[in-house]
Design a protein around this motif. Structure first.
Motif, PDB file in Angstrom:
ATOM      1  N   ASN A 225       0.836  -1.201   0.000  1.00  0.00           N
ATOM      2  CA  ASN A 225       0.000   0.000   0.000  1.00  0.00           C
ATOM      3  C   ASN A 225       0.874   1.256   0.000  1.00  0.00           C
ATOM      4  OD1 ASN A 225      -2.846   1.276   0.606  1.00  0.00           O
ATOM      5  ND2 ASN A 225      -1.482   2.163   2.124  1.00  0.00           N
ATOM      6  N   HIS A 226       1.954   1.205   0.797  1.00  0.00           N
ATOM      7  CA  HIS A 226       2.858   2.355   0.889  1.00  0.00           C
ATOM      8  C   HIS A 226       3.555   2.622  -0.443  1.00  0.00           C
ATOM      9  CE1 HIS A 226       5.501   5.265   2.750  1.00  0.00           C
ATOM     10  NE2 HIS A 226       6.558   4.623   2.303  1.00  0.00           N
ATOM     11  N   GLN A 227       3.973   1.559  -1.123  1.00  0.00           N
ATOM     12  CA  GLN A 227       4.639   1.715  -2.413  1.00  0.00           C
ATOM     13  C   GLN A 227       3.697   2.320  -3.456  1.00  0.00           C
ATOM     14  OE1 GLN A 227       7.888   1.320  -3.094  1.00  0.00           O
ATOM     15  NE2 GLN A 227       8.133   0.895  -0.912  1.00  0.00           N
ATOM     16  N   GLU A 228       2.449   1.850  -3.470  1.00  0.00           N
ATOM     17  CA  GLU A 228       1.470   2.393  -4.411  1.00  0.00           C
ATOM     18  C   GLU A 228       1.158   3.849  -4.088  1.00  0.00           C
ATOM     19  OE1 GLU A 228       0.345   0.931  -7.150  1.00  0.00           O
ATOM     20  OE2 GLU A 228       1.683  -0.720  -6.661  1.00  0.00           O
ATOM     21  N   LEU A 229       1.100   4.170  -2.800  1.00  0.00           N
ATOM     22  CA  LEU A 229       0.862   5.550  -2.380  1.00  0.00           C
ATOM     23  C   LEU A 229       1.992   6.464  -2.850  1.00  0.00           C
ATOM     24  CD1 LEU A 229      -0.687   7.697  -0.764  1.00  0.00           C
ATOM     25  CD2 LEU A 229       0.511   6.913   1.299  1.00  0.00           C
ATOM     26  N   LEU A 230       3.238   5.987  -2.704  1.00  0.00           N
ATOM     27  CA  LEU A 230       4.381   6.781  -3.149  1.00  0.00           C
ATOM     28  C   LEU A 230       4.344   7.029  -4.661  1.00  0.00           C
ATOM     29  CD1 LEU A 230       7.359   5.312  -1.075  1.00  0.00           C
ATOM     30  CD2 LEU A 230       6.150   7.467  -0.722  1.00  0.00           C
ATOM     31  N   LYS A 231       3.920   6.017  -5.421  1.00  0.00           N
ATOM     32  CA  LYS A 231       3.804   6.177  -6.869  1.00  0.00           C
ATOM     33  C   LYS A 231       2.799   7.264  -7.216  1.00  0.00           C
ATOM     34  CE  LYS A 231       4.925   1.389  -8.169  1.00  0.00           C
ATOM     35  NZ  LYS A 231       4.368   0.147  -8.791  1.00  0.00           N
ATOM     36  N   CYS A 232       1.660   7.240  -6.520  1.00  0.00           N
ATOM     37  CA  CYS A 232       0.614   8.236  -6.777  1.00  0.00           C
ATOM     38  C   CYS A 232       1.086   9.634  -6.393  1.00  0.00           C
ATOM     39  CB  CYS A 232      -0.656   7.884  -6.006  1.00  0.00           C
ATOM     40  SG  CYS A 232      -1.544   6.454  -6.660  1.00  0.00           S
ATOM     41  N   LEU A 233       1.751   9.742  -5.248  1.00  0.00           N
ATOM     42  CA  LEU A 233       2.248  11.051  -4.799  1.00  0.00           C
ATOM     43  C   LEU A 233       3.299  11.587  -5.765  1.00  0.00           C
ATOM     44  CD1 LEU A 233       2.496  10.473  -0.943  1.00  0.00           C
ATOM     45  CD2 LEU A 233       0.783  11.803  -2.185  1.00  0.00           C
ATOM     46  N   LYS A 234       4.101  10.686  -6.328  1.00  0.00           N
ATOM     47  CA  LYS A 234       5.099  11.093  -7.314  1.00  0.00           C
ATOM     48  C   LYS A 234       4.422  11.653  -8.565  1.00  0.00           C
ATOM     49  CE  LYS A 234       9.074   9.391  -9.961  1.00  0.00           C
ATOM     50  NZ  LYS A 234       9.926   8.210 -10.272  1.00  0.00           N
ATOM     51  N   MET A 235       3.325  11.008  -8.982  1.00  0.00           N
ATOM     52  CA  MET A 235       2.586  11.478 -10.147  1.00  0.00           C
ATOM     53  C   MET A 235       1.962  12.851  -9.885  1.00  0.00           C
ATOM     54  SD  MET A 235       0.761   7.886 -11.270  1.00  0.00           S
ATOM     55  CE  MET A 235      -0.193   8.642 -12.590  1.00  0.00           C
ATOM     56  N   VAL A 236       1.448  13.051  -8.669  1.00  0.00           N
ATOM     57  CA  VAL A 236       0.879  14.354  -8.295  1.00  0.00           C
ATOM     58  C   VAL A 236       1.962  15.426  -8.342  1.00  0.00           C
ATOM     59  CG1 VAL A 236      -0.154  15.700  -6.423  1.00  0.00           C
ATOM     60  CG2 VAL A 236      -0.973  13.379  -6.883  1.00  0.00           C
ATOM     61  N   ASN A 237       3.129  15.107  -7.788  1.00  0.00           N
ATOM     62  CA  ASN A 237       4.241  16.071  -7.779  1.00  0.00           C
ATOM     63  C   ASN A 237       4.711  16.394  -9.192  1.00  0.00           C
ATOM     64  OD1 ASN A 237       6.353  17.591  -6.211  1.00  0.00           O
ATOM     65  ND2 ASN A 237       7.698  16.191  -7.320  1.00  0.00           N
TER      66      ASN A 237
END
Length: 207
Positions: free
Chosen positions: A152-164
């Motif tokens: 879940n944490h890895q997927e969250l980081l991917k999404c946050l990277k896309m937002v950034n």
């Protein structure tokens, strides 16, 4: 002229008035239209937000423009951003749930360890084995929950990277202080979970 220096052309473009030129992007993002008025107003049409940002930065550098504001509209990018933000909320919810479950399991583990130790001291092998059996099952649940939490944490980081990345692309569509303002305002909108303000900032450069 900026166009002649930055694009591969068979012949140099000669323009004494309004510039209106169309290219086909080799990145696969379709046509790129650049329209420049004599009053300094520039219209860039492309579906590629990255490409638009590079054009803006290139023109600003060529003309030595220190500060430049812009109004943009990238519906596909905004739709993708909306989807990613929904996923971010979902991953945050899952993380909070898993954290709460791990806290509950930790409390239960302490209770079972005490119960098993008491049973051992009292020579109650039946209840001791029962307590350790429950500990074993609970430990498996904890390991499984930890793996889910990591994924879940890895997927969250991917999404946050896309937002950034989207925020950075929005910043590149401006120059100087306006670029900094957009990036900072977008991050503040994310921090306060003000999604409507985020989209407005990306589009107009301010909230």
């Amino acid at each position: 002229m900026w166009v002649n220096q930055n694009f591969l052309l068979q012949d140099d473009v000669i323009c004494d008035d309004v510039l209106h030129i169309i290219f086909m992007s080799t990145r696969g993002s379709g046509p790129l239209l650049i329209h420049m008025e004599t009053n300094g107003q520039v219209l860039i049409k492309t579906a590629d937000m990255d490409l638009a940002g590079e054009i803006v930065q290139g023109i600003a550098a060529f003309l030595n423009i220190e500060d430049l504001q812009s109004t943009v509209d990238f519906p596909n990018e905004m739709e993708q951003l909306q989807t990613v933000l929904v996923q971010v909320d979902e991953y945050h919810t899952v993380r909070q749930k898993l954290t709460a479950e791990m806290a509950d399991h930790s409390n239960l583990i302490r209770s079972l360890v005490v119960r098993a130790e008491d049973a051992r001291i009292m020579g109650d092998m039946k209840n001791m084995k029962k307590a350790y059996g429950e500990l074993y099952d609970l430990n498996k649940d904890l390991v499984q929950g930890y793996n889910i939490r990591c994924n879940n944490h890895q997927e969250l980081l991917k999404c946050l990277k896309m937002v950034n990345q989207t925020i950075q692309k929005a910043g590149k569509l401006r120059v100087g202080k306006f670029k900094t303002q957009v990036v900072n305002a977008c991050r503040m909108a994310i921090k306060t979970n003000n999604i409507s303000a985020l989209f407005k900032i990306i589009k107009t450069g301010s909230s």
